[in-house]
Design an enzyme around this catalytic site. Structure first.
Site, short mmCIF file in Angstrom:
data_model
loop_
_atom_site.label_atom_id
_atom_site.label_comp_id
_atom_site.label_asym_id
_atom_site.label_seq_id
_atom_site.Cartn_x
_atom_site.Cartn_y
_atom_site.Cartn_z
N LYS A 111 11.15 -14.42 -3.89
CA LYS A 111 10.28 -15.58 -3.87
C LYS A 111 8.92 -15.32 -4.51
O LYS A 111 8.37 -16.15 -5.22
CB LYS A 111 10.09 -16.06 -2.44
CG LYS A 111 11.33 -16.73 -1.91
CD LYS A 111 11.16 -17.20 -0.50
CE LYS A 111 12.52 -17.63 0.02
NZ LYS A 111 12.49 -17.94 1.43
N GLU B 267 2.25 -19.71 2.48
CA GLU B 267 1.82 -20.76 1.56
C GLU B 267 1.37 -21.98 2.33
O GLU B 267 1.69 -22.14 3.52
CB GLU B 267 2.93 -21.10 0.57
CG GLU B 267 4.13 -21.76 1.21
CD GLU B 267 5.19 -22.21 0.22
OE1 GLU B 267 5.22 -21.68 -0.91
OE2 GLU B 267 5.98 -23.08 0.58
N ARG C 101 22.44 -18.62 -6.81
CA ARG C 101 23.82 -18.59 -6.32
C ARG C 101 24.34 -20.01 -6.23
O ARG C 101 23.59 -20.97 -6.47
CB ARG C 101 23.86 -17.97 -4.94
CG ARG C 101 22.91 -18.69 -4.00
CD ARG C 101 23.06 -18.29 -2.56
NE ARG C 101 21.83 -18.55 -1.82
CZ ARG C 101 21.56 -19.69 -1.17
NH1 ARG C 101 22.42 -20.67 -1.17
NH2 ARG C 101 20.43 -19.83 -0.53
#
Lengths: 491, 535, 167
Positions: free
Chosen positions: A120, A203, A294
């Site tokens: 990430k 965040e 994925r």
């Protein structure tokens, strides 16, 4: 289809996704092999595969995370390729690399793709560098010593997330900065256990955010296309419950913009195979959240509206082929909704449930697709993820799709293990959902949906249960006729 | 069967006045019953709470199957005794349904005098076990008895039907194969200890239950030994060491659940096969009984009007309608059971006695239980009647009543006097159940007659002493005699002394009798056999 | 004594009684009649409630009744009065830490014999992707730890047994 460099594909996964993959492999006339832990012996995925190899581990999950055993199994059955499904090792770059080093094809992105986009923190930095929008954040590894103070300076509300992994594991919302450190400690512990990686980042948490993601497909020749977006805003505890395609929140202009942004990001990353670019949409603007390198759980809704078999395309591009589809081949038709059937009790805070599947009857109406990994008689344990099946419907309009999905939830009979089907039916019939005004906090703000109101149904359930319980019925039958007729008479 | 056509004018002034009166009597009865069931000083309730005990009524309700009837017996026992301080004689007795089985429930009421047995408590328990024996009903004892009330021991210890009879009857029940379950919810001391010991099954509640012949204080006095209640007779000891108790329960509710589970194991007896059809409610409403029973007890009333409000469809097959008219005889159905009814429609004459004796034999041969509806002032007296053989004809009726082997049930509707009360299956004639209506009077002769006779005797005695009474003095004596006699003839006095099995609100009679008939059929009906009828 | 059926954590006291057209359901003061259930084989049947008929799917697993009626699935549990009442008392007197939900043991934090205070962490369990710390509600001595690390347990399972504090 052009010839593929392999004729056997080993599936390093279990349950519904393994079956999903086997179905496509059969279509492609490829041999399917599967690894399985003893706990999964006899499950439909294991019996459907052409060949099955047992694996073991300290825990059942550990078995499916054991790359050495899996690669050995692939060799054993001469599998030329491994499909990791979702979860487990699907986003593990090291695993992908080991597979390639073993001379086996990895059906998925390159290890480099995973390293870049599957992490990430790295992904955000990369996306930001390339000029795409991201939310304000603090990344631990930039400077661990100042992590907490940097996090504080973003200001509440905050979202604490593990750098690795996904699926809501280890995520925490912090509305009060005083609770930040505690949340970080807990998130770290979970991140370490789930992903073997304790790194975190924080965040800004967007209130009432909508989760919109774009399905992309790339090949090794630099071609990237998108298959439109999916909206996955109906979530509980960061876990998706109902997904749909297309998103009811997007105008055609915004749709075009968000899909093209996703393609640009994937192209910039030199992305290969199927992937998903996730965005947070606040009603007007969107910014990059993360990329899933994925196949997604919710991929069937994309398949329903585009008519494209994503697993087949994955296999195809993995065989070093150029994409056989161009963007103009992808046409959006109708509306698809997926509802995830979990072994859980919504009324008890979505606590997982266990039991033996005593009766299983899926709805069989046209336009209803069932991706299920369970069988009547199967024991449901907490050893694995609690998702039992996915019900996907396709209709010309969203309203019709919601109604069809609601009906499907009501018609689905799964007895023996408590599931969330009634809850899903309630959500699918909820006015707010039907109006399309959902966001990731929607379920939390509407606890009545989880609690469920029995009202008039209570009597029916109690009556049926009483009549079906021998001691209750026997008590009534034992009372002599005269005394039954007198009721609770007293003199 | 023909339906009785009622001739009662429900709109008449007389009906309304009767109704008002009888409804008041019924309300008074219900209030008295409610009071003896529930009115207890707060300190007694508090003591029970402190001891972790449920009130006896809660215990009984928990024991019974919900939504089933409970025919409580002798609710007002002892209401005229012990200054009214021993409500219901500190015992709850009745017929109820436990795990689908008809059983006798017998429960000590520890909220009254610590559950001590008074003479009338003993009488009530003995009677409850007699009912169990006669009708082969299993018994559930909810034991919480602090022993006999010693100051009155002379009235409950030594005689044939005193306390020993409880244990004798328990043993007889056992010998007959009728099981008993005892739940020990408090201390079972001295004689009380034998109630659980003589029961086929018993359960003891940990903490509050204990069984011993002599409590710690008695042991200390007798042997100087210091022992705790637990050591001497606690639940743990009796279920693991002495084997006196079978099951250990954690709480009263747990004990009751075990008892219910035990009763559920009992075999169901094959009931005596008597004719039964699908029940039908009476064509006339039972509440009309209030308007029919006269306000003035001396006033005559038509018994067929009563029968019409008790039996199925108000249908009645009358036997010998033109003969012996002061005794109405006939067949009817009660909740589907065929019964034979004998009801007084006036004083008994020779022909009515002969008709009754014949009808009883018909019913006995036909396996038809008998219902006696009493409103009897006696057999007719006088030269002509004696010459007509009233005494020997009365003897025939008594012989038939005594000899009949089908179950008998008696309801004292109004008067119950003289040999007529015997001949109409009085208490001494072992009807399976005898109930009384609130206004009934039970005595050797009627109050008016008795007052006249007794006032006369009194006046004569005083005359012997040379005293002459003024008319005012005579009136005063008459009034006091009448008052006392009236009181001692009342249904409340009778029920206080347990001469009956309880006072019934007339409107409850049909259901009570149906439960009584059903209970009676648990015992087989013997072959008819009689003594010598004086011809 | 009524029967108990548990539905979603609530105990319902109820009783059935017979009536001409089947049964009456007594639930507190509320009576529903007639009700009846007509088996149609293989876990299917027709339920009558107050005269209205509707199809039912069911599965019975011991004391657990799984029902699917009107598009809803529910699990009801018959609570046998004997064991329920026996347990009610037993547990009141013992000190046990129970599992709030099914899950897996992540770590055990205490050993048998350890003296602990109220609030001491006994175990870390994982369920629903979240870790929960199981804490002692009272002071005492750890008598037994029922599950090892990695072992899974069901809801309400006794995780740790404590005995009252020793002297």
């Amino acid at each position: 289809m052009r010839k593929l460099p392999f004729d056997t594909v080993l599936i390093a996964n279990r349950g519904e996704i393994a079956i999903r993959i086997i179905k496509t492999l059969r279509e492609l006339e490829l041999r399917s092999a599967i690894v399985y832990h003893d706990l999964d012996a006899g499950t439909p995925a294991v019996s459907m595969a052409d060949v099955a190899i047992p694996i073991s581990g300290r825990t059942p999950v550990a078995a499916y995370l054991d790359s050495a055993q899996i690669i050995a199994a692939a060799h054993e059955v001469n599998a030329g390729a491994i499909h990791p499904g979702y979860g487990f090792l699907s986003e593990n770059a090291e695993f992908a690399r080991k597979v390639l080093e073993a001379g086996i094809v990895f059906i998925g992105p390159t290890p480099e793709n995973i390293e870049l986009m599957g992490d990430k923190i790295r992904a955000r930095k990369f996306v930001q560098r390339n000029g795409f929008p991201v939310a304000p954040s603090a990344i631990e590894e930039d400077d661990p010593a100042t992590f907490i103070s940097r996090a504080r300076s973003i200001g509440a509300p905050l979202l604490v997330k593990p750098s690795a992994g996904g699926g809501g594991k280890g995520m925490r919302i912090v509305r009060d900065l005083d609770a930040l450190e505690h949340a970080i400690v807990q998130a770290r512990s979970e991140a370490q256990r789930y992903f073997g990686d304790a790194r975190l980042y924080v965040e800004r948490y967007v209130e009432k955010p909508r989760h919109i993601e774009v399905q992309v497909l790339g090949d090794s020749f630099g071609n990237v296309i998108h298959l439109f977006e999916r909206e996955c805003s109906v979530q509980r505890r960061f876990q998706k419950v109902i997904e749909e395609a297309p998103s009811p929140a997007l105008s055609p202009q915004l749709r075009k913009k968000i899909c093209e942004t996703a393609v640009d990001i994937a192209r910039a990353a030199n992305y290969r195979n199927a992937g998903t670019v996730e965005f947070i949409f606040d009603g007007s603007g969107f910014y990059f959240l993360e990329m899933n390198t994925r196949l997604q759980v919710e991929h069937p809704v994309t398949e329903m509206i585009t008519g494209i078999d994503l697993v087949a395309e994955q296999v195809y591009v993995t065989g070093s082929h150029e994409l056989r589809l161009s963007q103009s081949d992808i046409v959006l038709a109708g509306h698809a909704i997926e509802a995830r059937v979990y072994a859980e009790a919504p009324a008890r805070g979505f606590a997982p449930t266990t039991g033996k599947v005593l009766v299983l009857d899926y709805p069989g109406s046209p336009g209803v697709r069932i991706d299920s990994g369970i069988l009547q008689g199967q024991q449901i344990t907490t050893a694995f993820d609690s998702m039992l099946a996915k019900v996907i419907v396709h209709s010309p309009t969203r309203t019709e799709a919601a109604l069809k999905a609601e009906r499907a939830m009501q018609e689905l009979v799964l007895l023996g293990c408590e599931t969330n089907t009634s809850f899903l039916a309630r959500v699918l019939a909820d006015e707010q959902f039907l109006s399309g005004q959902v966001h990731t906090g929607y379920l939390d703000e509407n606890p009545h949906l989880a609690a469920g109101e029995f009202a008039s149904d209570l009597t029916a359930f109690l009556a049926a249960a009483a009549l079906l319980t021998r001691p209750v019925r026997d008590s009534a039958d034992a009372v002599p006729e005269l005394h039954a007729s007198l009721g609770s008479w007293r003199n | 069967m023909q339906r009785i056509t009622s001739l009662v004018d429900v709109k008449s002034q007389e009906f309304r006045l009767n109704e008002l009166h009888n409804r008041r009597l019924a309300a008074e009865l219900k209030e008295r019953q409610r009071a003896v069931r529930f009115n207890r000083p707060e300190r007694d309730h508090e003591r029970l709470r402190r001891q972790n005990k449920l009130f006896v009524r809660e215990r009984v309700e928990a024991l019974l199957d919900p939504e089933t009837p409970f025919l409580e017996l002798s609710t007002l026992a002892a209401n005229r005794a012990y200054d009214g301080e021993v409500p219901s004689a500190a015992q709850v007795v009745g017929i109820g349904i436990v795990a689908g089985r008809e059983v006798i429930v017998h429960a000590d009421d520890a909220s009254v005098k610590g559950g001590a047995w008074y003479p009338l408590s003993v009488k009530k328990i003995v009677r409850s076990l007699e009912i169990a024996i006669e009708n082969r009903l299993p018994v559930v004892h909810l034991c919480d008895c602090g022993g006999g009330f010693l100051p009155l021991q002379a009235e409950f210890f030594a005689d044939r039907h005193h306390a020993g009879r409880i244990f004798h009857n328990q043993s007889i029940l056992s010998k007959m194969g009728v099981p008993q379950v005892a739940v020990v919810m408090g201390h079972c001391i001295a004689g009380g200890a034998y109630v659980p010991a003589l029961s086929e099954y018993n359960i003891i509640v940990q903490g509050s239950g204990a069984i011993f012949l002599g409590g710690p204080s008695v042991v200390k006095v007798a042997t100087g030994q210091h022992v705790s209640v637990e050591e001497l007779g606690g639940a743990d000891m009796h279920t693991s060491v002495s084997g006196t108790a079978d099951y250990l329960a954690n709480s009263e509710m747990h004990a009751i659940a075990i008892a219910r589970d035990i009763v559920a194991r009992f075999n169901r007896t094959e009931k005596a096969p008597i004719d039964r059809v699908t029940p039908e409610p009476p064509a006339y409403h039972a509440s009309e009984l209030y308007g029919i029973i006269p306000k003035d007890p001396r006033a005559h009333f038509e018994m067929r009007e009563i029968i019409a409000r008790l039996v199925d469809g108000s249908r009645f097959h009358e036997y010998q309608p033109r003969y012996g008219r002061s005794l109405v005889c006939g067949f009817a159905r009660l909740h589907g059971y065929q019964i034979g009814v004998l009801a007084n429609n006036g004083v008994l004459f020779g022909d009515s006695a002969l008709k009754g004796a014949h009808f009883i034999q018909l019913c006995d041969m036909n396996r038809t239980p008998l219902l006696f509806l009493q409103n009897i002032t006696g057999f007719m007296v006088g030269r002509d009647y004696e010459q007509g053989g009233i005494t020997k004809n009365g003897a025939k009726l008594i012989m038939a009543v005594s000899g009949a082997s089908v179950p008998k049930f008696t309801v004292v509707c109004n008067h119950s006097h003289g040999a007529g009360a015997f001949a109409m299956a009085g208490r001494a004639f072992d009807p399976r159940f005898l109930f009384t209506w609130p206004q009934a009077q039970i005595s050797a002769i009627g109050t008016d007659q008795a007052t006249r006779v007794l006032t006369d005797i009194k006046a004569k005695q005083l005359a012997v002493d040379g005293r002459h009474l003024s008319e005012e003095e005579l009136e005063a004596i008459r009034e006091s005699i009448s008052e006392e006699y009236w009181e001692r003839s009342s249904a409340y006095y009778a029920t206080s002394e347990i001469w009956d099995d309880g006072i019934l609100d007339p409107a409850d009679t049909r259901n009570a009798l149906a439960m009584a008939v059903s209970a009676s059929l648990n015992a087989p009906i013997e072959t008819p056999r009689y003594g010598v009828f004086r011809m | 004594m009524n029967h108990f059926l548990e539905l979603e954590g609530v105990d319902y006291q109820l009783w059935l009684s017979r009536c001409k057209q089947g049964y009456r359901l007594h639930l507190g003061d509320e009576v529903t009649a007639p009700i009846d259930f007509c088996h149609q084989g293989d876990g299917c049947g027709i339920l009558t409630v107050a005269g209205a008929k509707e199809p039912v799917r069911f599965a019975i697993d011991g004391d657990t009744i799984h029902l699917h009626i009107r598009g809803r699935t529910s699990v009801l549990r018959y609570r046998d009065p004997l064991s329920t009442l026996a347990l009610a008392e037993k547990h009141a007197g013992h000190l046990v830490a129970r599992a709030p939900m099914p899950g897996v043991v992540v770590a055990t934090s205490v050993l048998p014999g350890e003296v602990i205070a109220a609030g001491t962490a006994l175990m870390v369990v994982e369920s629903m992707k979240l870790e929960t710390v199981i804490r002692s509600s009272q002071n005492g001595v750890v008598e037994r730890v029922h599950f090892k690390e990695g072992e899974s347990f069901e809801q309400d399972a006794v995780l740790v047994t404590l005995s009252a504090e020793g002297h």
